[in-house]
Design a protein around this motif. Structure first.
Motif, mmCIF file in Angstrom:
data_model
loop_
_atom_site.group_PDB
_atom_site.id
_atom_site.type_symbol
_atom_site.label_atom_id
_atom_site.label_comp_id
_atom_site.label_asym_id
_atom_site.label_seq_id
_atom_site.Cartn_x
_atom_site.Cartn_y
_atom_site.Cartn_z
ATOM 1 N N HIS A 205 -24.292 37.321 8.646
ATOM 2 C CA HIS A 205 -25.149 38.325 8.016
ATOM 3 C C HIS A 205 -25.466 37.970 6.556
ATOM 4 N N LYS A 206 -24.769 36.964 6.023
ATOM 5 C CA LYS A 206 -24.909 36.641 4.600
ATOM 6 C C LYS A 206 -25.668 35.347 4.352
ATOM 7 N N ASN A 212 -27.507 29.585 10.015
ATOM 8 C CA ASN A 212 -27.008 30.105 11.297
ATOM 9 C C ASN A 212 -27.273 29.118 12.429
#
Length: 299
Positions: A205-206, A212
């Motif tokens: 999420h960061k 990713n």
């Protein structure tokens, strides 16, 4: 040069170049903590290798490895060793110790020879003993100069050498062996990632989309060099493979010094000079033995 040798050199070179450039991959993910990155590497390697085993229809090799009680114990041991090696390597790369990782993998073949002498009762030639002594002198010089043991290099060299020893004893092919090893480590790794997700600390999420994607690709980045290496090893003589293995730490050293700007002062140069001298003797000994074997066959 016949086709097998030609193909073997290409496969082996591809494997060692990929291993040598791996610091670039982990550096791109330096925002992700080393333990979380390790867990992603393990989980996605399990999925990637599982897909490859299905495509190649090699699940029988996995079942065979798990059917043997001694094999299961050895694979569990190799899982712990490779887990330690991977974690230390990722942590070192992302904390600007790429040069230290290079030193560790330069030392690994000499450590292999020493473990072969201790555990496999393999004869240690005078030249091999001299090579190991020179590498030891380099480590001692590093301890005297820096005031502490080069723990990163030694941990990588020792863990990977013992990993190689265990894998040699159980004689399981690289792909099914890697699947079992990651399967042993996967439950704890997946559990840790789930805990991070529920606590809101997970990195997905960061970080951005590209990072990713790189996390998901960690399985391929781990497995592809092993596959290329296996193809190369089947087609090349050990002496050729042995000389080519220094491509990886040389690339890592160049990356550490010239790309990532890590210090390489006189003290490090002296330490590496001892290790390089030992490697030169080690390679010369291997070439000499190979030439004698060829000469005896021709006679």
């Amino acid at each position: 040069m016949n086709k097998d040798t030609h193909d073997g050199i290409i496969y082996a070179a591809a494997a060692f170049i990929m291993w040598g450039l791996l610091p670039v991959y982990w550096k791109a993910l330096e925002e992700v903590p080393a333990l979380e990155l390790l867990c992603n590497r393990i989980v996605w390697s399990l999925f990637f290798v599982g897909i490859l085993l299905s495509c190649k229809k090699r699940w029988a090799e996995v079942r065979s490895a798990l059917a043997d009680k001694k094999g299961k114990i050895l694979l569990s041991t190799s899982s712990i060793l490779i887990g330690i090696n991977w974690f230390v390597y990722i942590w070192a790369v992302n904390h600007s110790h790429v040069v230290d990782t290079s030193m560790g993998y330069y030392m690994t073949p000499l450590m292999n020879a020493l473990l072969g002498f201790i555990f496999m009762k393999e004869r240690l030639s005078r030249m091999q003993a001299a090579a190991i002594t020179l590498a030891t002198c380099g480590v001692i010089y590093s301890i005297i100069d820096y005031g502490h043991v080069p723990y990163i290099a030694l941990t990588l060299a020792v863990s990977f050498a013992f990993y190689g020893l265990v894998r040699k004893v159980m004689k399981v092919e690289s792909l099914p062996g890697l699947f079992v090893e990651t399967a042993v480590l996967a439950p704890a790794s997946a559990g840790y990632l789930i805990w991070l997700a529920f606590s809101g600390e997970i990195s997905i999420h960061k970080i951005g989309l590209l990072d990713n994607i790189l996390l998901l690709g960690a399985g391929a980045a781990t497995s592809l060099p092993l596959i290329f290496f296996a193809h190369g090893a089947r087609r090349l003589r050990l002496v050729t493979l042995g000389m080519m293995q220094y491509i990886a730490p040389t690339l890592a050293l160049m990356l550490g010094v010239f790309v990532f700007g890590e210090p390489f002062n006189f003290a490090r140069l002296v330490t590496f000079a001892f290790i390089w001298s030992g490697i030169a003797i080690y390679i010369a000994d291997g070439l000499s033995k190979n030439l004698k074997a060829v000469s005896n066959l021709s006679n």
